[in-house]
Scaffold this motif. Structure first.
Motif, mmCIF file in Angstrom:
data_model
loop_
_atom_site.group_PDB
_atom_site.id
_atom_site.type_symbol
_atom_site.label_atom_id
_atom_site.label_comp_id
_atom_site.label_asym_id
_atom_site.label_seq_id
_atom_site.Cartn_x
_atom_site.Cartn_y
_atom_site.Cartn_z
ATOM 1 N N LEU A 58 -5.483 7.313 -3.411
ATOM 2 C CA LEU A 58 -4.544 6.692 -2.482
ATOM 3 C C LEU A 58 -5.211 5.587 -1.679
ATOM 4 N N ARG A 59 -6.430 5.823 -1.219
ATOM 5 C CA ARG A 59 -7.149 4.789 -0.461
ATOM 6 C C ARG A 59 -7.422 3.560 -1.323
ATOM 7 N N ASN A 60 -7.863 3.774 -2.550
ATOM 8 C CA ASN A 60 -8.158 2.645 -3.435
ATOM 9 C C ASN A 60 -6.906 1.852 -3.781
ATOM 10 N N ARG A 61 -5.832 2.547 -4.044
ATOM 11 C CA ARG A 61 -4.584 1.854 -4.397
ATOM 12 C C ARG A 61 -4.021 1.096 -3.202
ATOM 13 N N ALA A 62 -4.162 1.664 -2.011
ATOM 14 C CA ALA A 62 -3.700 0.968 -0.807
ATOM 15 C C ALA A 62 -4.525 -0.293 -0.560
ATOM 16 N N ALA A 63 -5.825 -0.211 -0.781
ATOM 17 C CA ALA A 63 -6.688 -1.388 -0.609
ATOM 18 C C ALA A 63 -6.332 -2.475 -1.628
ATOM 19 N N ALA A 64 -6.000 -2.073 -2.838
ATOM 20 C CA ALA A 64 -5.620 -3.047 -3.861
ATOM 21 C C ALA A 64 -4.301 -3.728 -3.503
ATOM 22 N N ILE A 65 -3.388 -3.002 -2.910
ATOM 23 C CA ILE A 65 -2.103 -3.580 -2.515
ATOM 24 C C ILE A 65 -2.307 -4.661 -1.470
ATOM 25 N N ALA A 66 -3.186 -4.415 -0.517
ATOM 26 C CA ALA A 66 -3.415 -5.383 0.558
ATOM 27 C C ALA A 66 -3.975 -6.702 0.030
ATOM 28 N N ALA A 67 -4.552 -6.685 -1.158
ATOM 29 C CA ALA A 67 -5.136 -7.897 -1.733
ATOM 30 C C ALA A 67 -4.160 -8.697 -2.595
ATOM 31 N N VAL A 68 -2.937 -8.221 -2.767
ATOM 32 C CA VAL A 68 -1.988 -8.897 -3.664
ATOM 33 C C VAL A 68 -1.476 -10.218 -3.109
ATOM 34 N N PRO A 69 -0.901 -10.264 -1.901
ATOM 35 C CA PRO A 69 -0.365 -11.547 -1.436
ATOM 36 C C PRO A 69 -1.477 -12.522 -1.037
ATOM 37 N N ARG A 70 -1.101 -13.795 -0.985
ATOM 38 C CA ARG A 70 -2.034 -14.852 -0.593
ATOM 39 C C ARG A 70 -2.505 -14.597 0.838
ATOM 40 N N VAL A 71 -3.797 -14.762 1.067
ATOM 41 C CA VAL A 71 -4.368 -14.555 2.395
ATOM 42 C C VAL A 71 -3.758 -15.571 3.358
ATOM 43 N N GLY A 72 -3.364 -15.082 4.518
ATOM 44 C CA GLY A 72 -2.772 -15.946 5.538
ATOM 45 C C GLY A 72 -1.249 -15.986 5.491
ATOM 46 N N SER A 73 -0.655 -15.462 4.437
ATOM 47 C CA SER A 73 0.799 -15.456 4.342
ATOM 48 C C SER A 73 1.365 -14.366 5.249
#
Length: 106
Positions: A58-73
């Motif tokens: 769950l922690r790894n998948r949550a961290a991967a989700i946070a990296a999906v959208p463009r940074v700063g959006s």
């Protein structure tokens, strides 16, 4: 805390991800977010409830989700806020269950 709390935190996080995906103007980002949300639900339901493996996934998948959208959006900002709440709840749950507090095997 009990395993119910990690399940509640995960479901809340997944709902936040789904809301961000629904508002995303980029269909590719929306699709990746929705796929990741389904992946979180699968990890929650299929792995042994309350196990260290479940928490790790769950922690790894949550961290991967946070990296999906463009940074700063705005989507990235919303997901970072939701991720912070999820990470805090997961850490509290792990501590209450004694996960991560034992020395690693040698």
């Amino acid at each position: 805390m009990s395993t119910m709390h990690i399940a509640t935190a995960t479901r809340s996080y997944v709902r936040s991800v789904e809301r961000v995906a629904a508002k995303s103007p980029d269909p590719a980002v929306a699709e990746r977010l929705l796929t990741a949300a389904v992946s979180m639900r699968v990890a929650l339901e299929m792995l042994p409830e309350g196990s260290p493996h479940q928490l790790f996934e769950l922690r790894n998948r949550a961290a991967a989700i946070a990296a999906v959208p463009r940074v700063g959006s705005s989507a990235h900002t919303a997901l970072l806020a939701a991720h912070a709440v999820f990470a805090e709840r997961a850490a509290e749950w792990a501590l209450a269950c004694g996960l991560g507090t034992r020395p690693a095997p040698v």
